[in-house]
Write an enzyme that holds these catalytic residues in place. Structure first.
Site, PDB file in Angstrom:
ATOM      1  N   LEU A 112       0.915  -1.089   0.029  1.00 41.65           N
ATOM      2  CA  LEU A 112      -0.210   0.055  -0.080  1.00 41.65           C
ATOM      3  C   LEU A 112       1.117   1.338  -0.107  1.00 41.65           C
ATOM      4  O   LEU A 112       2.058   1.289   0.583  1.00 41.65           O
ATOM      5  CB  LEU A 112      -0.814   0.020   1.303  1.00 41.65           C
ATOM      6  CG  LEU A 112      -2.174  -0.758   1.492  1.00 41.65           C
ATOM      7  CD1 LEU A 112      -2.648  -0.707   2.832  1.00 41.65           C
ATOM      8  CD2 LEU A 112      -3.041  -0.252   0.543  1.00 41.65           C
ATOM      9  N   TYR A 158       7.742  11.684   4.250  1.00 39.87           N
ATOM     10  CA  TYR A 158       7.962  10.459   3.716  1.00 39.87           C
ATOM     11  C   TYR A 158       8.671   9.416   4.536  1.00 39.87           C
ATOM     12  O   TYR A 158       8.494   8.330   4.823  1.00 39.87           O
ATOM     13  CB  TYR A 158       8.401  10.654   2.197  1.00 39.87           C
ATOM     14  CG  TYR A 158       8.263   9.369   1.557  1.00 39.87           C
ATOM     15  CD1 TYR A 158       7.146   8.950   0.738  1.00 39.87           C
ATOM     16  CD2 TYR A 158       9.184   8.471   1.184  1.00 39.87           C
ATOM     17  CE1 TYR A 158       6.822   7.691   0.206  1.00 39.87           C
ATOM     18  CE2 TYR A 158       9.294   7.556   0.363  1.00 39.87           C
ATOM     19  CZ  TYR A 158       8.128   6.827   0.027  1.00 39.87           C
ATOM     20  OH  TYR A 158       8.214   5.677  -0.793  1.00 39.87           O
ATOM     21  N   LYS A 168       7.762   6.121   6.774  1.00 36.35           N
ATOM     22  CA  LYS A 168       8.234   4.877   6.387  1.00 36.35           C
ATOM     23  C   LYS A 168       9.074   4.279   7.584  1.00 36.35           C
ATOM     24  O   LYS A 168       8.982   3.122   8.043  1.00 36.35           O
ATOM     25  CB  LYS A 168       9.109   4.728   5.147  1.00 36.35           C
ATOM     26  CG  LYS A 168       8.610   5.241   3.922  1.00 36.35           C
ATOM     27  CD  LYS A 168       7.466   4.359   3.337  1.00 36.35           C
ATOM     28  CE  LYS A 168       6.751   4.434   2.074  1.00 36.35           C
ATOM     29  NZ  LYS A 168       5.558   3.680   1.923  1.00 36.35           N
TER      30      LYS A 168
HETATM   31  N1  LIG Z   1       7.291   5.256  -6.346  1.00 42.54           N
HETATM   32  C1  LIG Z   1       8.542   5.038  -5.960  1.00 42.54           C
HETATM   33  O1  LIG Z   1       9.665   5.052  -6.540  1.00 42.54           O
HETATM   34  C2  LIG Z   1       8.890   4.026  -4.461  1.00 42.54           C
HETATM   35  C3  LIG Z   1      10.149   3.935  -4.013  1.00 42.54           C
HETATM   36  C4  LIG Z   1      10.426   3.610  -3.014  1.00 42.54           C
HETATM   37  C5  LIG Z   1       9.271   3.086  -2.233  1.00 42.54           C
HETATM   38  N2  LIG Z   1       8.013   3.155  -2.526  1.00 42.54           N
HETATM   39  C6  LIG Z   1       6.982   2.521  -1.726  1.00 42.54           C
HETATM   40  O2  LIG Z   1       6.857   1.223  -2.287  1.00 42.54           O
HETATM   41  C7  LIG Z   1       5.286   0.851  -2.109  1.00 42.54           C
HETATM   42  C8  LIG Z   1       4.550   0.362  -3.263  1.00 42.54           C
HETATM   43  O3  LIG Z   1       4.697   1.485  -4.375  1.00 42.54           O
HETATM   44  P1  LIG Z   1       4.072   1.084  -5.719  1.00 42.54           P
HETATM   45  O4  LIG Z   1       4.622   2.195  -6.686  1.00 42.54           O
HETATM   46  O5  LIG Z   1       3.488  -0.031  -6.224  1.00 42.54           O
HETATM   47  O6  LIG Z   1       2.608   2.020  -5.228  1.00 42.54           O
HETATM   48  P2  LIG Z   1       1.344   2.696  -6.191  1.00 42.54           P
HETATM   49  O7  LIG Z   1       1.604   1.927  -7.676  1.00 42.54           O
HETATM   50  O8  LIG Z   1       0.982   3.933  -6.011  1.00 42.54           O
HETATM   51  O9  LIG Z   1       0.142   1.617  -5.627  1.00 42.54           O
HETATM   52  C9  LIG Z   1      -0.130   1.927  -4.197  1.00 42.54           C
HETATM   53  C10 LIG Z   1      -1.384   0.900  -3.806  1.00 42.54           C
HETATM   54  O10 LIG Z   1      -2.146   1.476  -2.696  1.00 42.54           O
HETATM   55  C11 LIG Z   1      -3.389   1.589  -2.822  1.00 42.54           C
HETATM   56  N3  LIG Z   1      -3.987   2.862  -2.166  1.00 42.54           N
HETATM   57  C12 LIG Z   1      -3.626   4.125  -2.389  1.00 42.54           C
HETATM   58  N4  LIG Z   1      -4.316   4.771  -1.510  1.00 42.54           N
HETATM   59  C13 LIG Z   1      -5.393   4.046  -1.084  1.00 42.54           C
HETATM   60  C14 LIG Z   1      -6.492   4.298  -0.162  1.00 42.54           C
HETATM   61  N5  LIG Z   1      -6.725   5.621   0.136  1.00 42.54           N
HETATM   62  N6  LIG Z   1      -7.160   3.307   0.167  1.00 42.54           N
HETATM   63  C15 LIG Z   1      -6.730   2.252  -0.318  1.00 42.54           C
HETATM   64  N7  LIG Z   1      -5.947   1.661  -1.124  1.00 42.54           N
HETATM   65  C16 LIG Z   1      -5.165   2.907  -1.299  1.00 42.54           C
HETATM   66  C17 LIG Z   1      -3.685   1.638  -4.306  1.00 42.54           C
HETATM   67  O11 LIG Z   1      -4.910   1.424  -4.656  1.00 42.54           O
HETATM   68  P3  LIG Z   1      -5.654   1.932  -5.772  1.00 42.54           P
HETATM   69  O12 LIG Z   1      -5.476   1.479  -7.116  1.00 42.54           O
HETATM   70  O13 LIG Z   1      -7.156   1.897  -5.479  1.00 42.54           O
HETATM   71  O14 LIG Z   1      -5.484   3.488  -5.666  1.00 42.54           O
HETATM   72  C18 LIG Z   1      -2.591   0.716  -4.758  1.00 42.54           C
HETATM   73  O15 LIG Z   1      -3.294  -0.570  -4.832  1.00 42.54           O
HETATM   74  C19 LIG Z   1       4.488   2.159  -1.487  1.00 42.54           C
HETATM   75  O16 LIG Z   1       4.369   2.086  -0.002  1.00 42.54           O
HETATM   76  C20 LIG Z   1       5.573   3.371  -1.838  1.00 42.54           C
HETATM   77  O17 LIG Z   1       5.456   4.407  -0.842  1.00 42.54           O
HETATM   78  C21 LIG Z   1       7.636   3.769  -3.691  1.00 42.54           C
END
Ligand SMILES: NC(=O)c1ccc[n+]([C@@H]2O[C@H](COP(=O)([O-])OP(=O)(O)OC[C@H]3O[C@@H](n4cnc5c(N)ncnc54)[C@H](OP(=O)(O)O)[C@@H]3O)[C@@H](O)[C@H]2O)c1
Length: 212
Positions: free
Chosen positions: A70, A122, A126
């Site tokens: 998430l 952020y 985390k």
């Molecule tokens: N972006 C980066 O480069 C990066 C780097 C390091 C770590 N991360 C971390 O890695 C993890 C996964 O990243 P990702 O890029 O795969 O994330 P993502 O594509 O943004 O997907 C996030 C997930 O969380 C759900 N979500 C978001 N808001 C929500 C809400 N209000 N209620 C219920 N569900 C909700 C989304 O559901 P919906 O589809 O319904 O919105 C989706 O399933 C996250 O924790 C992120 O912080 C990201």
């Protein structure tokens, strides 16, 4: 034979996890509570939920392992509190409920720099969710800390798009921990941890998740 619950299944890493888990014969059932429906599959149970009102007594909480991918961004969430809800409150609520229903393993997608810069929302959040889930007391907890996640997003994020171009161009010149972490590699680490994570707390850092 393992029953796994994944939260965040519609996201970039979450979609990879669903793909892998449905193909993996060691996983007998995949439970993926989401707010938008997933494509049906005989091995998949996809309850539609409101994460503000999780059904505490649902039978599907009874799993062996949980994977949490998430997450949102401050910009998308609209406020610090709304960001914290998705990146702290929901993962912790899921962890507590699954633990109460008997889950032994938890695999958390955190981030490079978790807790390293407590003044930044952020990084601080985390770090706090890592500590809070550690305190829940799973037999096995694996925390993965990717760098910028690589893959095809369903949405455009300007900052991440630019960063991906720069990191992609520098590629092998960068130390491994600053390279892109491809979503399939992160998903592999999380799925393996959910199936076979040893007891104790394990960290998988960005250098282990880097693109080759
Ligand atoms: N972006 C980066 O480069 C990066 C780097 C390091 C770590 N991360 C971390 O890695 C993890 C996964 O990243 P990702 O890029 O795969 O994330 P993502 O594509 O943004 O997907 C996030 C997930 O969380 C759900 N979500 C978001 N808001 C929500 C809400 N209000 N209620 C219920 N569900 C909700 C989304 O559901 P919906 O589809 O319904 O919105 C989706 O399933 C996250 O924790 C992120 O912080 C990201």
């Amino acid at each position: 034979m393992t029953r796994i619950l994944v939260v965040g299944a519609t996201g970039l890493v979450g979609r990879e996890i669903v793909r892998k888990a449905l193909r993996d014969d060691r996983i007998t059932r995949l439970i993926a509570p989401t707010r938008r429906p997933l494509e049906p599959h005989p091995k998949l149970h996809n309850p539609l939920v409101d994460f503000d009102r999780l059904p505490e007594d649902a039978g599907w909480w009874a799993v062996n392992s949980v994977i949490c991918v998430l997450g949102t961004t401050r910009a998308k969430a609209g406020s610090d509190q709304a960001f914290r809800k998705v990146d702290y409150d929901y993962p912790l609520a899921v962890a507590r409920l699954a633990h109460r229903h008997g889950a032994m393993r938890f695999a958390l997608n955190s981030s490079l720099g978790a807790a390293a810069a407590p003044r930044l929302l952020y990084s601080r959040t985390k770090g706090e969710i890592e500590a809070a889930i550690t305190a829940v007391g799973f037999s096995s907890l694996t925390i993965v800390r990717p760098g910028l996640i690589g893959g095809d997003r369903n949405e455009f994020r300007a900052g991440e798009w630019i960063a991906a171009r720069v990191l992609g161009a520098l590629g092998p010149l960068l130390p491994r921990r600053f390279r892109i972490s491809p979503a399939p590699k992160i998903a592999d680490a999380l799925v393996e941890a959910a199936i076979a994570g040893a007891s104790g707390v394990h960290l998988i850092e960005a250098d282990q998740l880097a693109a080759d």
